[in-house]
Design a protein around this motif. Structure first.
Motif, PDB file in Angstrom:
ATOM      1  N   THR A  16       0.685  -1.534  -0.197  1.00 41.37           N
ATOM      2  CA  THR A  16       0.009  -0.225   0.185  1.00 41.37           C
ATOM      3  C   THR A  16       0.989   1.348  -0.331  1.00 41.37           C
ATOM      4  OG1 THR A  16      -1.661  -1.080   1.460  1.00 41.37           O
ATOM      5  CG2 THR A  16      -1.585   1.202   1.252  1.00 41.37           C
ATOM      6  N   TYR A  17       1.620   1.014   1.055  1.00 43.27           N
ATOM      7  CA  TYR A  17       3.068   2.606   1.212  1.00 43.27           C
ATOM      8  C   TYR A  17       3.724   2.140  -0.418  1.00 43.27           C
ATOM      9  CZ  TYR A  17       7.340   4.750   1.561  1.00 43.27           C
ATOM     10  OH  TYR A  17       7.857   5.775   1.341  1.00 43.27           O
ATOM     11  N   GLY A  18       3.847   0.980  -1.294  1.00 46.11           N
ATOM     12  CA  GLY A  18       4.440   1.763  -2.385  1.00 46.11           C
ATOM     13  C   GLY A  18       3.468   1.824  -3.612  1.00 46.11           C
ATOM     14  N   GLY A  19       2.685   1.698  -3.645  1.00 45.89           N
ATOM     15  CA  GLY A  19       1.435   1.775  -4.210  1.00 45.89           C
ATOM     16  C   GLY A  19       1.181   3.861  -4.191  1.00 45.89           C
ATOM     17  N   MET A  20       1.264   3.827  -2.947  1.00 43.66           N
ATOM     18  CA  MET A  20       1.600   5.214  -2.707  1.00 43.66           C
ATOM     19  C   MET A  20       2.315   5.683  -3.066  1.00 43.66           C
ATOM     20  SD  MET A  20      -0.448   5.796   1.018  1.00 43.66           S
ATOM     21  CE  MET A  20      -1.139   7.608   0.977  1.00 43.66           C
ATOM     22  N   LEU A  21       3.509   5.867  -3.126  1.00 44.36           N
ATOM     23  CA  LEU A  21       4.760   6.278  -3.225  1.00 44.36           C
ATOM     24  C   LEU A  21       4.631   6.493  -5.043  1.00 44.36           C
ATOM     25  CD1 LEU A  21       7.623   7.589  -3.149  1.00 44.36           C
ATOM     26  CD2 LEU A  21       8.418   5.218  -3.492  1.00 44.36           C
ATOM     27  N   ILE A  22       4.225   4.821  -5.892  1.00 43.76           N
ATOM     28  CA  ILE A  22       3.691   4.961  -7.518  1.00 43.76           C
ATOM     29  C   ILE A  22       3.311   5.955  -7.847  1.00 43.76           C
ATOM     30  CG2 ILE A  22       2.686   3.909  -9.415  1.00 43.76           C
ATOM     31  CD1 ILE A  22       4.062   1.187  -8.026  1.00 43.76           C
ATOM     32  N   GLY A  23       1.661   6.186  -7.169  1.00 42.53           N
ATOM     33  CA  GLY A  23       0.643   7.873  -7.308  1.00 42.53           C
ATOM     34  C   GLY A  23       1.793   8.659  -7.364  1.00 42.53           C
ATOM     35  N   PHE A  24       2.557   9.164  -6.356  1.00 43.84           N
ATOM     36  CA  PHE A  24       3.711  10.250  -5.949  1.00 43.84           C
ATOM     37  C   PHE A  24       4.037  10.301  -7.412  1.00 43.84           C
ATOM     38  CE2 PHE A  24       7.124  12.561  -5.021  1.00 43.84           C
ATOM     39  CZ  PHE A  24       7.043  14.148  -4.352  1.00 43.84           C
ATOM     40  N   ILE A  25       5.060   9.829  -7.251  1.00 44.26           N
ATOM     41  CA  ILE A  25       5.884   9.162  -8.993  1.00 44.26           C
ATOM     42  C   ILE A  25       5.036   9.809 -10.168  1.00 44.26           C
ATOM     43  CG2 ILE A  25       7.282   8.422 -10.312  1.00 44.26           C
ATOM     44  CD1 ILE A  25       8.427   7.166  -7.646  1.00 44.26           C
ATOM     45  N   TYR A  26       3.808   9.348  -9.860  1.00 42.17           N
ATOM     46  CA  TYR A  26       3.246   9.379 -11.257  1.00 42.17           C
ATOM     47  C   TYR A  26       2.101  10.886 -11.241  1.00 42.17           C
ATOM     48  CZ  TYR A  26      -1.100   9.608 -14.468  1.00 42.17           C
ATOM     49  OH  TYR A  26      -1.401  10.006 -15.461  1.00 42.17           O
ATOM     50  N   LEU A  67      -5.388   4.137  -5.348  1.00 44.34           N
ATOM     51  CA  LEU A  67      -6.837   5.462  -4.889  1.00 44.34           C
ATOM     52  C   LEU A  67      -6.203   5.857  -4.247  1.00 44.34           C
ATOM     53  CD1 LEU A  67      -8.979   2.341  -6.326  1.00 44.34           C
ATOM     54  CD2 LEU A  67      -7.948   4.153  -6.977  1.00 44.34           C
ATOM     55  N   LEU A  68      -5.614   5.216  -2.113  1.00 43.89           N
ATOM     56  CA  LEU A  68      -5.974   6.381  -1.142  1.00 43.89           C
ATOM     57  C   LEU A  68      -4.785   7.499  -1.614  1.00 43.89           C
ATOM     58  CD1 LEU A  68      -5.145   3.457   1.265  1.00 43.89           C
ATOM     59  CD2 LEU A  68      -6.616   5.732   1.221  1.00 43.89           C
ATOM     60  N   TYR A  69      -3.687   7.273  -2.122  1.00 40.69           N
ATOM     61  CA  TYR A  69      -2.828   8.687  -2.511  1.00 40.69           C
ATOM     62  C   TYR A  69      -3.713   9.529  -3.476  1.00 40.69           C
ATOM     63  CZ  TYR A  69      -0.006  11.820  -4.614  1.00 40.69           C
ATOM     64  OH  TYR A  69       0.851  13.273  -4.735  1.00 40.69           O
ATOM     65  N   TYR A  70      -4.471   9.008  -4.822  1.00 37.24           N
ATOM     66  CA  TYR A  70      -5.439   9.384  -5.780  1.00 37.24           C
ATOM     67  C   TYR A  70      -6.326  10.544  -4.979  1.00 37.24           C
ATOM     68  CZ  TYR A  70      -8.017  11.373  -9.340  1.00 37.24           C
ATOM     69  OH  TYR A  70      -8.335  11.945 -10.219  1.00 37.24           O
ATOM     70  N   TRP A  71      -7.024  10.271  -3.924  1.00 42.52           N
ATOM     71  CA  TRP A  71      -7.898  10.283  -3.389  1.00 42.52           C
ATOM     72  C   TRP A  71      -7.597  11.399  -2.102  1.00 42.52           C
ATOM     73  CZ3 TRP A  71     -10.833   5.158  -2.485  1.00 42.52           C
ATOM     74  CH2 TRP A  71     -10.977   5.117  -3.465  1.00 42.52           C
ATOM     75  N   THR A  72      -6.380  11.476  -1.566  1.00 39.16           N
ATOM     76  CA  THR A  72      -6.409  12.031  -0.400  1.00 39.16           C
ATOM     77  C   THR A  72      -4.949  13.014  -0.896  1.00 39.16           C
ATOM     78  OG1 THR A  72      -4.551  10.437   0.263  1.00 39.16           O
ATOM     79  CG2 THR A  72      -6.782  10.376   0.782  1.00 39.16           C
ATOM     80  N   PHE A  73      -4.166  12.649  -1.452  1.00 40.00           N
ATOM     81  CA  PHE A  73      -3.043  13.751  -1.714  1.00 40.00           C
ATOM     82  C   PHE A  73      -3.001  14.320  -3.085  1.00 40.00           C
ATOM     83  CE2 PHE A  73      -2.169  10.800   1.956  1.00 40.00           C
ATOM     84  CZ  PHE A  73      -1.876  11.639   2.521  1.00 40.00           C
ATOM     85  N   ILE A  99       0.053  18.104  -6.873  1.00 39.39           N
ATOM     86  CA  ILE A  99       0.029  19.036  -7.860  1.00 39.39           C
ATOM     87  C   ILE A  99       0.217  20.270  -7.700  1.00 39.39           C
ATOM     88  CG2 ILE A  99      -0.921  18.992  -9.981  1.00 39.39           C
ATOM     89  CD1 ILE A  99      -1.763  15.952 -10.045  1.00 39.39           C
ATOM     90  N   ARG A 100      -0.536  20.621  -6.531  1.00 41.40           N
ATOM     91  CA  ARG A 100      -0.771  22.261  -6.296  1.00 41.40           C
ATOM     92  C   ARG A 100       0.549  22.816  -6.194  1.00 41.40           C
ATOM     93  NH1 ARG A 100      -5.666  23.226  -3.250  1.00 41.40           N
ATOM     94  NH2 ARG A 100      -5.981  21.169  -3.263  1.00 41.40           N
ATOM     95  N   THR A 101       1.298  21.970  -4.738  1.00 44.99           N
ATOM     96  CA  THR A 101       1.999  22.485  -4.165  1.00 44.99           C
ATOM     97  C   THR A 101       3.087  22.245  -5.096  1.00 44.99           C
ATOM     98  OG1 THR A 101       0.908  21.495  -2.183  1.00 44.99           O
ATOM     99  CG2 THR A 101       3.385  22.542  -2.481  1.00 44.99           C
ATOM    100  N   ILE A 102       3.839  21.427  -6.087  1.00 43.88           N
ATOM    101  CA  ILE A 102       5.451  21.192  -6.476  1.00 43.88           C
ATOM    102  C   ILE A 102       4.534  22.462  -8.251  1.00 43.88           C
ATOM    103  CG2 ILE A 102       5.500  20.169  -9.092  1.00 43.88           C
ATOM    104  CD1 ILE A 102       4.703  17.521  -7.897  1.00 43.88           C
TER     105      ILE A 102
END
Length: 169
Positions: free
Chosen positions: A16-26, A83-89, A94-97
């Motif tokens: 799950t953490y890896g999926g969040m990291l992948i979402g961040f990289i995406y 999905l968790l990353y997409y829904w929450t962060f 994106i706005r911060t970057i």
């Protein structure tokens, strides 16, 4: 039996953490493509490297959490993490970057303006000097034109004079 379930939960949460990291990289990749707008060939190359990085992250997570074993709930963990990353962060990131990139862009713009300012002043001064010289030397092209045509005029006058002399005889 309890250790087995704890190990499976650890693998699931690591995925799950890896999926969040992948979402961040995406998201980083999305912003990068939005800013630079690459062409078709560059997009293909970037997509290739993106998937290599994603595969590396997934392999790293699976290697250190499950000793490289691929299990169904690992895929569920990666999917849930994305999905968790997409829904929450995702929106916040994106706005911060984009804000950070705008700040960097403005900072670089100010630095470039500061560096180029002396050159702009020098350019204005040189233009002013050239204009003054041009005004003061406006008579030079006229003189040059006269001097350039002088041999032609002299030759024509000499030719007429010789023709007059020859006609008198």
């Amino acid at each position: 039996m309890g250790d087995f379930i704890l190990e499976q939960l650890y693998i699931f949460f690591a995925a799950t953490y890896g999926g969040m990291l992948i979402g961040f990289i995406y998201d980083l990749y999305r912003v990068f493509r939005g800013v630079f707008k690459p062409g078709k060939i560059a997009t293909v190359i970037q997509d290739f490297f993106f998937w290599i990085v994603i595969a590396g992250v997934a392999m790293f997570v699976l290697l250190f959490s499950a000793s490289g074993q691929i299990r169904f709930f690992s895929f569920l963990g990666f999917s849930l993490g994305m999905l968790l990353y997409y829904w929450t962060f995702s929106n916040i990131v994106i706005r911060t970057i984009r804000k950070v990139l705008r700040i960097i862009y403005k900072g670089i713009g100010k630095i470039v303006k500061t560096i180029c300012y002396p050159f702009g002043l020098a350019k204005k001064q040189i233009k002013k000097m050239v204009l003054e010289i041009k005004v003061k030397l406006a008579w030079v092209p006229k003189i040059y034109h006269r001097l350039r045509n002088l041999p032609k005029k002299t030759f024509k006058k000499a030719k007429r004079y010789i023709m007059k002399i020859l006609k008198k005889k």
